[in-house]
Design an enzyme around this catalytic site. Structure first.
Site, PDB file in Angstrom:
ATOM      1  N   GLY A  52     -85.236  92.447  34.180  1.00  0.00           N
ATOM      2  CA  GLY A  52     -85.886  92.359  33.349  1.00  0.00           C
ATOM      3  C   GLY A  52     -85.112  91.112  32.144  1.00  0.00           C
ATOM      4  O   GLY A  52     -84.941  91.637  31.444  1.00  0.00           O
ATOM      5  N   ASP A 106     -78.316  93.278  18.879  1.00  0.00           N
ATOM      6  CA  ASP A 106     -78.843  92.534  19.730  1.00  0.00           C
ATOM      7  C   ASP A 106     -80.204  91.803  18.117  1.00  0.00           C
ATOM      8  O   ASP A 106     -80.276  92.462  17.573  1.00  0.00           O
ATOM      9  CB  ASP A 106     -80.052  93.552  20.405  1.00  0.00           C
ATOM     10  CG  ASP A 106     -80.808  92.603  21.303  1.00  0.00           C
ATOM     11  OD1 ASP A 106     -80.504  92.305  22.762  1.00  0.00           O
ATOM     12  OD2 ASP A 106     -81.625  92.235  20.814  1.00  0.00           O
ATOM     13  N   HIS A 119     -74.429  91.732  30.588  1.00  0.00           N
ATOM     14  CA  HIS A 119     -74.403  91.782  28.954  1.00  0.00           C
ATOM     15  C   HIS A 119     -74.700  93.292  28.932  1.00  0.00           C
ATOM     16  O   HIS A 119     -75.715  93.681  29.673  1.00  0.00           O
ATOM     17  CB  HIS A 119     -75.097  91.485  27.347  1.00  0.00           C
ATOM     18  CG  HIS A 119     -76.454  91.120  28.055  1.00  0.00           C
ATOM     19  ND1 HIS A 119     -77.144  90.059  29.033  1.00  0.00           N
ATOM     20  CD2 HIS A 119     -77.689  91.673  27.704  1.00  0.00           C
ATOM     21  CE1 HIS A 119     -78.217  89.692  28.879  1.00  0.00           C
ATOM     22  NE2 HIS A 119     -78.926  91.439  28.433  1.00  0.00           N
TER      23      HIS A 119
HETATM   24  P1  AMP Z   1     -81.638  91.015  28.612  1.00  0.00           P
HETATM   25  O1  AMP Z   1     -83.438  90.928  28.832  1.00  0.00           O
HETATM   26  O2  AMP Z   1     -80.938  92.211  29.985  1.00  0.00           O
HETATM   27  O3  AMP Z   1     -81.390  89.769  29.637  1.00  0.00           O
HETATM   28  O4  AMP Z   1     -81.128  91.204  27.373  1.00  0.00           O
HETATM   29  C1  AMP Z   1     -81.302  89.489  26.400  1.00  0.00           C
HETATM   30  C2  AMP Z   1     -80.625  90.426  25.115  1.00  0.00           C
HETATM   31  O5  AMP Z   1     -80.495  89.480  24.218  1.00  0.00           O
HETATM   32  C3  AMP Z   1     -82.847  90.604  24.584  1.00  0.00           C
HETATM   33  O6  AMP Z   1     -82.471  92.104  24.309  1.00  0.00           O
HETATM   34  C4  AMP Z   1     -82.572  90.040  23.369  1.00  0.00           C
HETATM   35  O7  AMP Z   1     -82.986  90.091  22.182  1.00  0.00           O
HETATM   36  C5  AMP Z   1     -81.070  89.336  22.891  1.00  0.00           C
HETATM   37  N1  AMP Z   1     -81.043  88.404  22.640  1.00  0.00           N
HETATM   38  C6  AMP Z   1     -81.278  86.921  22.747  1.00  0.00           C
HETATM   39  N2  AMP Z   1     -80.867  86.259  22.066  1.00  0.00           N
HETATM   40  C7  AMP Z   1     -79.873  86.457  21.174  1.00  0.00           C
HETATM   41  C8  AMP Z   1     -79.300  86.497  19.821  1.00  0.00           C
HETATM   42  N3  AMP Z   1     -79.360  85.353  19.918  1.00  0.00           N
HETATM   43  N4  AMP Z   1     -79.103  86.963  19.379  1.00  0.00           N
HETATM   44  C9  AMP Z   1     -78.461  88.467  19.933  1.00  0.00           C
HETATM   45  N5  AMP Z   1     -79.594  89.280  21.072  1.00  0.00           N
HETATM   46  C10 AMP Z   1     -79.501  88.089  21.408  1.00  0.00           C
END
Ligand code: AMP
Ligand code: ZN
Length: 112
Positions: free
Chosen positions: A91, A29, A98
């Protein structure tokens, strides 16, 4: 689909890939919420866990969760937390399913 995780899986956007097979990818992440924070996702684009359940693709569901559990166990002998945010109130901010794998500190309960 204009999806950031599909682009990462396709190699169009850089990410730290920690696991990859034909069906599942795990990345670090970019904004970690614990000392160790991974995201495990299906290679195929699925918007959220409910859509995957509705598609009756139990094999993909199992592969994603089995890999998340393996990675959690590998990365911490002290336990870990799996989180799946789904929808606005859940959220969810990236609409490609994921599983968060969080470890390296004691987690609080209830989550915020
Ligand atoms: P969610 O809020 O459950 O949809 O989680 C999305 C997650 O994706 C968050 O923890 C972000 O920090 C992560 N995220 C967003 N863009 C990227 C990226 N380009 N590479 C890695 N993680 C990411
Ligand atoms: Zn996607």
């Amino acid at each position: 689909v204009d999806c950031i995780f599909c682009k990462i899986i396709a190699g169009e956007i850089p990410a730290k890939i920690l696991y990859r097979d034909d069906d599942v990818v795990a990345i670090a992440d970019v904004n970690p919420q614990a000392p160790d924070h991974l995201l495990v996702m299906p290679v195929k684009h699925v918007p959220n866990v409910g859509e995957l359940a509705a598609s009756n693709d139990d094999a993909t569901m199992a592969k994603v969760f089995t890999r998340a559990a393996h990675l959690g166990r590998e990365r911490s002998t002290n336990g870990y937390r799996l989180v799946v945010n789904s929808g606005a109130d859940g959220g969810q901010t990236v609409d490609h399913l994921h599983v968060h794998v969080l470890s390296g500190r004691a987690m609080g309960w209830p989550p915020g």
